[in-house]
Design a protein around this motif. Structure first.
Motif, PDB file in Angstrom:
ATOM      1  N   VAL A 103       3.026  -5.062 -14.282  1.00  0.00           N
ATOM      2  CA  VAL A 103       1.969  -4.050 -14.307  1.00  0.00           C
ATOM      3  C   VAL A 103       1.686  -3.629 -12.870  1.00  0.00           C
ATOM      4  O   VAL A 103       1.817  -4.436 -11.949  1.00  0.00           O
ATOM      5  N   ASP A 104       1.336  -2.357 -12.677  1.00  0.00           N
ATOM      6  CA  ASP A 104       0.974  -1.842 -11.357  1.00  0.00           C
ATOM      7  C   ASP A 104      -0.539  -1.692 -11.273  1.00  0.00           C
ATOM      8  O   ASP A 104      -1.184  -1.244 -12.234  1.00  0.00           O
ATOM      9  N   CYS A 105      -1.112  -2.045 -10.121  1.00  0.00           N
ATOM     10  CA  CYS A 105      -2.538  -1.852  -9.894  1.00  0.00           C
ATOM     11  C   CYS A 105      -2.820  -0.351  -9.769  1.00  0.00           C
ATOM     12  O   CYS A 105      -2.135   0.342  -9.009  1.00  0.00           O
ATOM     13  N   PRO A 106      -3.817   0.164 -10.491  1.00  0.00           N
ATOM     14  CA  PRO A 106      -4.099   1.602 -10.415  1.00  0.00           C
ATOM     15  C   PRO A 106      -4.699   2.042  -9.086  1.00  0.00           C
ATOM     16  O   PRO A 106      -4.685   3.223  -8.767  1.00  0.00           O
ATOM     17  N   TYR A 107      -5.197   1.107  -8.280  1.00  0.00           N
ATOM     18  CA  TYR A 107      -5.769   1.460  -6.979  1.00  0.00           C
ATOM     19  C   TYR A 107      -4.740   1.414  -5.860  1.00  0.00           C
ATOM     20  O   TYR A 107      -4.571   2.370  -5.120  1.00  0.00           O
ATOM     21  N   CYS A 108      -4.067   0.274  -5.701  1.00  0.00           N
ATOM     22  CA  CYS A 108      -3.194   0.094  -4.532  1.00  0.00           C
ATOM     23  C   CYS A 108      -1.707   0.166  -4.867  1.00  0.00           C
ATOM     24  O   CYS A 108      -0.874   0.057  -3.971  1.00  0.00           O
ATOM     25  N   ASP A 109      -1.366   0.345  -6.137  1.00  0.00           N
ATOM     26  CA  ASP A 109       0.026   0.451  -6.596  1.00  0.00           C
ATOM     27  C   ASP A 109       0.841  -0.820  -6.408  1.00  0.00           C
ATOM     28  O   ASP A 109       2.056  -0.788  -6.576  1.00  0.00           O
ATOM     29  N   ALA A 110       0.206  -1.942  -6.060  1.00  0.00           N
ATOM     30  CA  ALA A 110       0.946  -3.205  -5.968  1.00  0.00           C
ATOM     31  C   ALA A 110       1.476  -3.540  -7.356  1.00  0.00           C
ATOM     32  O   ALA A 110       0.812  -3.304  -8.369  1.00  0.00           O
ATOM     33  N   ARG A 111       2.675  -4.057  -7.409  1.00  0.00           N
ATOM     34  CA  ARG A 111       3.292  -4.436  -8.684  1.00  0.00           C
ATOM     35  C   ARG A 111       3.154  -5.935  -8.881  1.00  0.00           C
ATOM     36  O   ARG A 111       3.397  -6.718  -7.968  1.00  0.00           O
ATOM     37  N   TYR A 112       2.739  -6.326 -10.058  1.00  0.00           N
ATOM     38  CA  TYR A 112       2.598  -7.728 -10.425  1.00  0.00           C
ATOM     39  C   TYR A 112       3.556  -8.031 -11.555  1.00  0.00           C
ATOM     40  O   TYR A 112       3.530  -7.366 -12.592  1.00  0.00           O
ATOM     41  N   MET A 113       4.408  -9.024 -11.327  1.00  0.00           N
ATOM     42  CA  MET A 113       5.386  -9.441 -12.325  1.00  0.00           C
ATOM     43  C   MET A 113       5.032 -10.844 -12.793  1.00  0.00           C
ATOM     44  O   MET A 113       4.697 -11.703 -11.985  1.00  0.00           O
ATOM     45  N   LEU A 114       5.122 -11.069 -14.093  1.00  0.00           N
ATOM     46  CA  LEU A 114       4.818 -12.371 -14.647  1.00  0.00           C
ATOM     47  C   LEU A 114       5.950 -13.344 -14.358  1.00  0.00           C
ATOM     48  O   LEU A 114       7.120 -13.034 -14.591  1.00  0.00           O
ATOM     49  N   ASP A 115       5.601 -14.497 -13.825  1.00  0.00           N
ATOM     50  CA  ASP A 115       6.579 -15.538 -13.559  1.00  0.00           C
ATOM     51  C   ASP A 115       7.218 -15.944 -14.877  1.00  0.00           C
ATOM     52  O   ASP A 115       6.516 -16.249 -15.845  1.00  0.00           O
ATOM     53  N   PRO A 116       8.543 -15.942 -14.977  1.00  0.00           N
ATOM     54  CA  PRO A 116       9.219 -16.310 -16.228  1.00  0.00           C
ATOM     55  C   PRO A 116       8.859 -17.719 -16.705  1.00  0.00           C
ATOM     56  O   PRO A 116       8.927 -18.001 -17.889  1.00  0.00           O
ATOM     57  N   ALA A 117       8.429 -18.592 -15.805  1.00  0.00           N
ATOM     58  CA  ALA A 117       8.072 -19.956 -16.177  1.00  0.00           C
ATOM     59  C   ALA A 117       6.600 -20.087 -16.588  1.00  0.00           C
ATOM     60  O   ALA A 117       6.158 -21.159 -16.973  1.00  0.00           O
TER      61      ALA A 117
END
Length: 65
Positions: free
Chosen positions: A46-60
């Motif tokens: 998911v991308d933050c709507p403010y700063c556009d940082a992308r967050y990926m869920l750790d597969p573990a």
């Protein structure tokens, strides 16, 4: 472009251990209001709507939601 392909390159990418988390821009007073984000099951990111940082869920990560 599919649901699993990001629409743009993110300025920063972070791996998170939980599906639900918050982002405040990480810049203290220069950041942005804290927002709560949830990584969707279908994309895994998911991308933050403010700063556009992308967050990926750790597969573990365990899925508590």
């Amino acid at each position: 472009m599919s649901a699993t392909q990001p629409a743009h390159d993110a300025p920063a990418t972070h791996v998170v251990a939980a599906r639900r988390f918050s982002c405040d821009g990480g810049e203290g007073a220069l950041g942005h209001p804290r927002v709560w984000l949830t990584v969707p099951h279908d994309t895994g990111w998911v991308d933050c709507p403010y700063c556009d940082a992308r967050y990926m869920l750790d597969p573990a990560a365990t899925d508590s939601h």
